[in-house]
Design an enzyme around this catalytic site. Structure first.
Site, PDB file in Angstrom:
ATOM      1  N   GLY A 185       0.850  -1.184   0.000  1.00 39.96           N
ATOM      2  CA  GLY A 185       0.000   0.000   0.000  1.00 39.96           C
ATOM      3  C   GLY A 185       0.885   1.233   0.000  1.00 39.96           C
ATOM      4  N   ALA A 186       0.833   1.978  -1.102  1.00 39.94           N
ATOM      5  CA  ALA A 186       1.697   3.175  -1.205  1.00 39.94           C
ATOM      6  C   ALA A 186       0.836   4.436  -1.172  1.00 39.94           C
ATOM      7  CB  ALA A 186       2.536   3.107  -2.476  1.00 39.94           C
ATOM      8  N   HIS A 206      -7.389  -1.171  19.340  1.00 43.33           N
ATOM      9  CA  HIS A 206      -7.152   0.139  18.740  1.00 43.33           C
ATOM     10  C   HIS A 206      -8.510   0.725  18.351  1.00 43.33           C
ATOM     11  CE1 HIS A 206      -5.062   3.301  16.718  1.00 43.33           C
ATOM     12  NE2 HIS A 206      -5.413   2.931  15.504  1.00 43.33           N
TER      13      HIS A 206
HETATM   14  N1  APR Z   1      -2.806  -4.402  -2.110  1.00 39.04           N
HETATM   15  C1  APR Z   1      -1.977  -3.350  -1.856  1.00 39.04           C
HETATM   16  N2  APR Z   1      -2.426  -2.098  -1.698  1.00 39.04           N
HETATM   17  C2  APR Z   1      -3.736  -1.881  -1.786  1.00 39.04           C
HETATM   18  C3  APR Z   1      -4.659  -2.921  -2.035  1.00 39.04           C
HETATM   19  C4  APR Z   1      -4.138  -4.209  -2.219  1.00 39.04           C
HETATM   20  N3  APR Z   1      -4.932  -5.270  -2.460  1.00 39.04           N
HETATM   21  N4  APR Z   1      -5.909  -2.367  -2.082  1.00 39.04           N
HETATM   22  C5  APR Z   1      -5.768  -1.057  -1.838  1.00 39.04           C
HETATM   23  N5  APR Z   1      -4.463  -0.751  -1.673  1.00 39.04           N
HETATM   24  C6  APR Z   1      -3.846   0.533  -1.450  1.00 39.04           C
HETATM   25  C7  APR Z   1      -4.675   1.680  -2.015  1.00 39.04           C
HETATM   26  O1  APR Z   1      -4.566   1.750  -3.430  1.00 39.04           O
HETATM   27  C8  APR Z   1      -4.069   2.881  -1.306  1.00 39.04           C
HETATM   28  O2  APR Z   1      -3.069   3.518  -2.090  1.00 39.04           O
HETATM   29  O3  APR Z   1      -3.699   0.848  -0.082  1.00 39.04           O
HETATM   30  C9  APR Z   1      -3.412   2.254  -0.043  1.00 39.04           C
HETATM   31  C10 APR Z   1      -3.956   2.835   1.243  1.00 39.04           C
HETATM   32  O4  APR Z   1      -3.536   4.138   1.284  1.00 39.04           O
HETATM   33  P1  APR Z   1      -4.499   5.365   1.690  1.00 39.04           P
HETATM   34  O5  APR Z   1      -5.830   5.184   1.071  1.00 39.04           O
HETATM   35  O6  APR Z   1      -3.748   6.624   1.421  1.00 39.04           O
HETATM   36  O7  APR Z   1      -4.672   5.147   3.271  1.00 39.04           O
HETATM   37  P2  APR Z   1      -3.627   5.492   4.434  1.00 39.04           P
HETATM   38  O8  APR Z   1      -3.971   6.796   5.036  1.00 39.04           O
HETATM   39  O9  APR Z   1      -2.255   5.243   3.963  1.00 39.04           O
HETATM   40  O10 APR Z   1      -4.064   4.375   5.501  1.00 39.04           O
HETATM   41  C11 APR Z   1      -3.830   3.000   5.240  1.00 39.04           C
HETATM   42  O11 APR Z   1      -3.843   2.427   7.569  1.00 39.04           O
HETATM   43  O12 APR Z   1      -4.371   3.742   9.427  1.00 39.04           O
HETATM   44  C12 APR Z   1      -4.824   2.784   8.525  1.00 39.04           C
HETATM   45  O13 APR Z   1      -7.184   3.232   8.439  1.00 39.04           O
HETATM   46  C13 APR Z   1      -5.982   3.301   7.721  1.00 39.04           C
HETATM   47  O14 APR Z   1      -6.566   1.140   6.841  1.00 39.04           O
HETATM   48  C14 APR Z   1      -5.946   2.384   6.528  1.00 39.04           C
HETATM   49  C15 APR Z   1      -4.455   2.147   6.321  1.00 39.04           C
END
Ligand code: APR
Length: 338
Positions: free
Chosen positions: A9-10, A198
């Site tokens: 997840g980036a 959490h």
């Molecule tokens: N595999 C990898 N990455 C994925 C997948 C997948 N199958 N599905 C979605 N993603 C990516 C999304 O495309 C998105 O870029 O995960 C990323 C999540 O990033 P953000 O939406 O920016 O969320 P973020 O604020 O980074 O939080 C990520 O951490 O604190 C928790 O509640 C929050 O569950 C969330 C996670």
């Protein structure tokens, strides 16, 4: 320095993680995977074709790499839409999922409401880890935290020491910040532990909160502390409400890095983290935030701390909330709860 750290997840948290991992040089290679932007089958072919050529992970990686001469870092960054770039990673940090986001009316979903969608994502995450780096230590950040870690455990069955959730470091950091401001002292002087799930039931443990080694009540009156503890329980939501576009991302990334640092340098730092309990605190088969020793082998020990009666009943209530969410997970993924 590890050979390779993977970031799944980036998005917002993943982006800060990659940037900091490169800056701090914790591994020779950082590999970031993210399937975004998603290709919408209703879009016209040209738009779908354009989306297929894009990659959030690759874009962020290139941006960071082009800054490496200024960071004086030779860390390599691999990035892509697929999980294969995680091949052989020693440690992975999971941020994949949908964060909490304010609705137009100002309300926002609880972490639990994210469960259904993030469980599907977690299934893909588990498959990717199993296929490309099954021996890696996994630190998971995605919400609902305790349920996602539990799901990874059900799907991967890793040894107890190799799977840990990041929440307690963040919740404790928030509490420490609030206490430091109320006491008028440096944040460095405040030590604290926030245990349990959490969510709104988390337990800031006042008896473990110290200001330069002295009891916190010496600096902050009990009523004020109660208000700070209440604010700590809702601190994630406070940021969600202000941001409007998502949830906190800098402090969660820094909290995970605090854990990574203890692992890669085998520091054996004691932190609050979401760990599998097998009888500790009278709990069996659930992941709950407790103090652990983090070293080269991941979770090297779960520490059972003496709690006051009210802290103990707070922890029991929090464990019950975690159990309820995990039963929900079991219903969704068809496993059985411990
Ligand atoms: N595999 C990898 N990455 C994925 C997948 C997948 N199958 N599905 C979605 N993603 C990516 C999304 O495309 C998105 O870029 O995960 C990323 C999540 O990033 P953000 O939406 O920016 O969320 P973020 O604020 O980074 O939080 C990520 O951490 O604190 C928790 O509640 C929050 O569950 C969330 C996670």
């Amino acid at each position: 320095m590890l050979n390779k750290i993977g970031v799944i997840g980036a998005g917002y948290i993943g982006g800060v993680l990659v940037q900091e991992l490169v800056r701090r040089g914790y591994a020779k290679t950082v590999a970031a995977t993210d399937p975004a932007p998603f290709v919408n089958s209703d879009d016209p072919p040209e738009k779908r074709e354009a989306a297929r050529k894009q990659s959030v992970a690759k874009g962020k990686a290139l941006d960071i790499l082009e800054g490496t001469p200024l960071l004086r870092s030779d860390v390599e960054v691999l990035a892509g839409r697929d999980y294969d770039i995680l091949q052989g990673a020693d440690l992975v940090i999971n941020t994949a999922g949908v964060p909490r986001k304010a609705r137009p009316d100002g309300s926002f979903p609880s972490r639990e409401e994210l469960l259904e969608i993030n469980l599907k994502v977690t299934g893909q995450v588990a498959d990717g880890i199993a296929q490309y780096c099954k021996d890696a230590i996994v630190i998971s950040i995605a919400n609902p935290l305790d349920a996602i870690v539990y799901t990874l455990h059900k799907k991967l069955s890793p040894p107890k020491n190799k799977l840990v959730g990041m929440a307690g470091v963040l919740d404790s950091s928030r509490y420490r910040y609030f206490v430091a401001k109320a006491a008028g002292v440096s944040v460095e002087n405040v030590e604290a532990l926030v245990l349990g799930g959490h969510g709104d039931t988390m337990v800031p443990v006042r008896s473990c909160t110290r200001v330069a080694g002295m009891p916190v009540e010496t600096f902050v009156p009990a009523d004020d502390l109660a208000a700070l503890e209440a604010r700590t329980r809702k601190a994630g939501g406070e940021v969600v409400g202000l941001l409007g576009f998502g949830s906190a991302f800098v402090s969660p990334a820094l909290s995970a890095l605090e854990m990574v640092e203890s692992i890669i340098y085998d520091k054996k730092r004691i932190v609050a983290a979401c760990a599998l309990l097998e009888g500790e605190y009278g709990v069996d088969g659930l992941f709950v935030g407790v103090p652990v020793v983090l070293g080269a082998n991941g979770i090297e020990k779960v520490i059972e701390v003496d709690l006051t009666d009210s802290e103990r009943s707070g922890l029991d209530a929090s464990v019950n909330a975690v159990r309820k969410t995990c039963e929900e997970v079991d219903r969704m993924i068809g496993a059985s709860v411990g």
